[in-house]
Design a protein around this motif. Structure first.
Motif, short mmCIF file in Angstrom:
data_model
loop_
_atom_site.label_atom_id
_atom_site.label_comp_id
_atom_site.label_asym_id
_atom_site.label_seq_id
_atom_site.Cartn_x
_atom_site.Cartn_y
_atom_site.Cartn_z
N ILE A 149 47.19 23.30 -0.62
CA ILE A 149 47.42 22.88 0.86
C ILE A 149 48.83 22.90 1.04
O ILE A 149 49.61 22.40 0.09
N ASP A 150 49.33 23.47 2.36
CA ASP A 150 50.74 23.30 2.40
C ASP A 150 51.11 23.12 3.93
O ASP A 150 51.12 24.33 4.73
N TRP A 151 51.14 21.96 4.73
CA TRP A 151 51.16 21.92 5.90
C TRP A 151 52.40 22.59 6.67
O TRP A 151 52.79 22.46 7.83
N HIS A 152 53.50 22.59 5.68
CA HIS A 152 54.76 23.09 6.04
C HIS A 152 55.07 24.69 6.09
O HIS A 152 55.93 25.13 7.03
N HIS A 153 54.27 25.13 5.34
CA HIS A 153 54.44 26.79 5.29
C HIS A 153 54.03 27.57 6.70
O HIS A 153 53.07 27.14 6.97
N PRO A 154 54.58 28.39 7.19
CA PRO A 154 54.47 29.01 8.60
C PRO A 154 53.42 29.83 8.50
O PRO A 154 52.59 30.17 9.50
N ASP A 155 52.69 30.25 7.20
CA ASP A 155 51.41 31.26 7.11
C ASP A 155 50.37 30.28 6.68
O ASP A 155 49.30 31.04 6.93
N PHE A 156 50.60 29.03 6.81
CA PHE A 156 49.13 28.32 6.16
C PHE A 156 48.43 28.04 7.60
O PHE A 156 48.83 27.33 8.46
N ARG A 160 40.40 22.45 9.37
CA ARG A 160 39.92 21.22 9.87
C ARG A 160 40.69 19.81 9.11
O ARG A 160 40.56 18.67 9.51
N VAL A 161 41.54 20.06 8.01
CA VAL A 161 42.25 19.34 7.55
C VAL A 161 43.85 19.20 7.89
O VAL A 161 44.63 18.28 7.44
N HIS A 162 44.08 20.02 8.68
CA HIS A 162 45.50 20.18 9.36
C HIS A 162 45.98 19.17 10.15
O HIS A 162 44.96 18.86 11.16
N ASP A 167 44.85 20.84 18.17
CA ASP A 167 45.90 21.41 19.08
C ASP A 167 45.53 22.73 19.41
O ASP A 167 45.62 23.78 18.46
N LYS A 168 44.93 23.06 20.64
CA LYS A 168 44.38 24.46 20.94
C LYS A 168 45.53 25.48 20.86
O LYS A 168 45.58 26.54 20.59
N GLU A 169 46.87 25.03 21.23
CA GLU A 169 47.85 26.06 21.29
C GLU A 169 48.39 26.56 19.92
O GLU A 169 48.49 27.34 19.56
N ALA A 170 48.21 25.38 19.00
CA ALA A 170 48.56 25.58 17.55
C ALA A 170 47.55 26.62 17.06
O ALA A 170 47.81 27.51 16.12
N ARG A 171 46.31 26.36 17.20
CA ARG A 171 45.26 27.03 16.90
C ARG A 171 45.44 28.53 17.25
O ARG A 171 45.09 29.37 16.30
N GLU A 172 45.85 28.91 18.46
CA GLU A 172 45.90 30.13 18.90
C GLU A 172 47.17 30.91 17.92
O GLU A 172 47.09 32.10 17.85
N ALA A 173 48.14 30.00 17.58
CA ALA A 173 49.28 30.53 16.68
C ALA A 173 48.54 31.19 15.32
O ALA A 173 49.38 31.79 14.56
N ASN A 174 47.42 30.91 15.13
CA ASN A 174 46.70 31.35 13.89
C ASN A 174 46.66 32.86 13.68
O ASN A 174 46.84 33.39 12.39
N LYS A 175 46.91 33.68 14.86
CA LYS A 175 46.62 34.94 14.92
C LYS A 175 47.65 35.80 14.31
O LYS A 175 47.69 36.60 13.82
N SER A 176 49.00 34.88 14.21
CA SER A 176 50.15 35.77 13.64
C SER A 176 50.62 35.04 12.65
O SER A 176 51.46 35.62 11.76
N LYS A 177 49.75 34.41 11.83
CA LYS A 177 49.88 33.71 10.39
C LYS A 177 49.57 34.83 9.32
O LYS A 177 48.36 35.45 9.82
N ASP A 178 49.93 34.70 8.13
CA ASP A 178 49.39 35.92 7.15
C ASP A 178 49.30 35.17 6.09
O ASP A 178 49.89 34.75 5.22
#
Length: 451
Positions: A149-156, A160-162, A167-178
């Motif tokens: 796990i890495d809560w700092h990495h931009p692509d993580f 459920r453990v984050h 945060d719904k807005e943060a969840r939306e950002a998952n689309k841009s993560k790789d």
């Protein structure tokens, strides 16, 4: 061509793990099953807030805010890994496992793949290298804890453990993560750890959590991580937290955490190597206000019970933000060391008692198969006698381990009705003649030389 070569190396490594015989695995784990007792060290940026190593998760702190608040405050000016190693050795521990990077993503070494690392804080240097050197100088085996796990990495991706799981807005950002980039990052950092610090004896991955809104083996490429580790460090011992329990060679030992198994753990009806990781208190990282600290008696009894069930104990210390062990930890390490100084023979090289030896009341049994000596750890001091059920004919000598003094014993099942002071037991029992006063040892140990 290079990619093809790596592919074949990975395949060869996987085949090696799958074709290793039980005897070969036993030999590879021999030092670990002999030594039985290790130190876990949880140290990272979370030592600054000092409110548990999951503080970022519990308090839902954004990665940028977490870094801004604590990164420049991490200044371990009292860090002396030689002291750490000396404390571990004095306590009777034989190996040390350090959190190279926990879930917060903060690396203790000078990784090329992240700026979120100790050399960029006031610490100003790689903290891992001197730790490894100090352990080796004391004759301790070296283990690395490595968080998946890495809560700092931009692509993580948020799950459920984050910390931002709600945060719904943060969840939306998952689309841009790789996550492909993240998987490469994991392998790059793992490669650094397993190539730049000499021989690494243990690797403690932590942890896969498949299922709804979780992450499983495919998210981490667990098989790829396992193959990489075994390729770079062929003799390394690896735990069971990659979610590969159904894969041949997918783990070397199981890791019950913060509880004591009722008996030696089994998989498919077969006993497996195991190690329980435990804390002095309720937190792994330094927690200034945590008050549920186990007593020295509890800790010593825990070590004995683990070995009596064929396992290892990995006991955790959480250093402070200044890099030292606090007084509560050192006091307990001192108590463990004092007990181990006299009684380590009942721990090192020992395992569960053989079939046919029933545990007397208020005791734990450990056994050394090489010396054929059985150890009776007396948890509650009896009055004058200790009955060993079914031991008649199996023992040729008995002594206290702490001072080597003889303990006399009898095997008497009958007495005249008028002899009111005759001590008797069952036909097949032994009766140890114990001193009325308990010896000055936290948990006294009786060493039985077996026939």
């Amino acid at each position: 061509m290079k990619k093809l070569t790596l592919f074949f190396l990975f395949v060869a490594s996987a085949l090696l793990a799958q074709t290793e015989t039980p005897e070969q695995k036993k030999d590879r784990l021999a030092w670990w099953t002999h030594d039985r007792f290790g130190m876990f060290i949880h140290w990272g940026l979370y030592s600054v807030p000092a409110r548990h190593e999951w503080v970022q998760n519990y308090e839902r702190i954004l990665a940028d805010q977490y870094k801004e608040r604590y990164f420049d405050k991490f200044n371990p000016d009292l860090y002396d890994p030689k002291e750490w190693a000396a404390e571990a050795k004095k306590a009777g521990m034989k190996y040390v496992v350090l959190t190279t990077r926990h879930h917060e993503g903060f690396a203790l070494w000078n990784t090329k793949y992240s700026d979120f690392k100790a050399p960029n804080t006031p610490a100003g240097k790689d903290l891992l290298k001197p730790f490894v050197e100090a352990c080796r100088a004391e004759g301790l085996k070296v283990g690395f804890y490595f968080s998946l796990i890495d809560w700092h990495h931009p692509d993580f991706t948020i799950d459920r453990v984050h910390p931002l799981r709600s945060d719904k807005e943060a969840r939306e950002a998952n689309k841009s993560k790789d996550m492909n980039r993240f998987r490469k990052f994991l392998k790059d950092q793992l490669t650094e750890l397993l190539t730049e610090y000499g021989k690494v004896d243990l690797l403690f991955f932590d942890f896969s959590y498949p299922g709804e809104d979780g992450k499983g083996r495919k998210d981490w490429d667990s098989e790829g991580l396992l193959q990489l580790a075994r390729k770079l460090q062929p003799g390394i011992i690896i735990n069971d937290r990659l979610d590969l329990n159904d894969v041949a060679g997918g783990y070397d030992y199981v890791t019950p955490e913060q509880f004591m198994p009722a008996q030696w753990p089994e998989r498919n009806g077969v006993r497996v190597p195991w190690e329980t990781c435990q804390t002095f208190s309720g937190s792994w990282g330094y927690h200034r206000d945590e008050n549920t600290w186990k007593s020295p008696n509890q800790l010593i009894a825990m070590l004995i019970e683990v070995v009596s069930k064929g396992g290892n104990l990995l006991l955790n210390v959480g250093p402070t933000a200044r890099g030292n062990f606090d007084a509560r930890a050192t006091g307990r390490l001192d108590a463990l060391g004092e007990w181990m100084h006299y009684n380590s023979r009942s721990i090192y090289g020992c395992t569960a008692a053989p079939e046919g030896f029933q545990r007397p009341e208020n005791t734990f049994l450990t056994y050394n198969p090489e010396t054929r000596r059985l150890y009776v750890h007396v948890l509650q001091w009896p009055f004058k006698t200790l009955y060993l059920p079914g031991f008649k004919g199996k023992v040729r000598y008995a002594q206290f381990l702490h001072d080597g003094s003889e303990i006399r014993y009898t095997a008497s099942a009958h007495a005249d009705a008028s002899n009111h002071m005759a001590i008797t037991a069952g036909e097949q029992d032994l009766i140890l003649q114990m001193p009325v006063e308990k010896p000055g040892v936290e948990i006294p140990v009786i060493e039985l030389f077996l026939e």
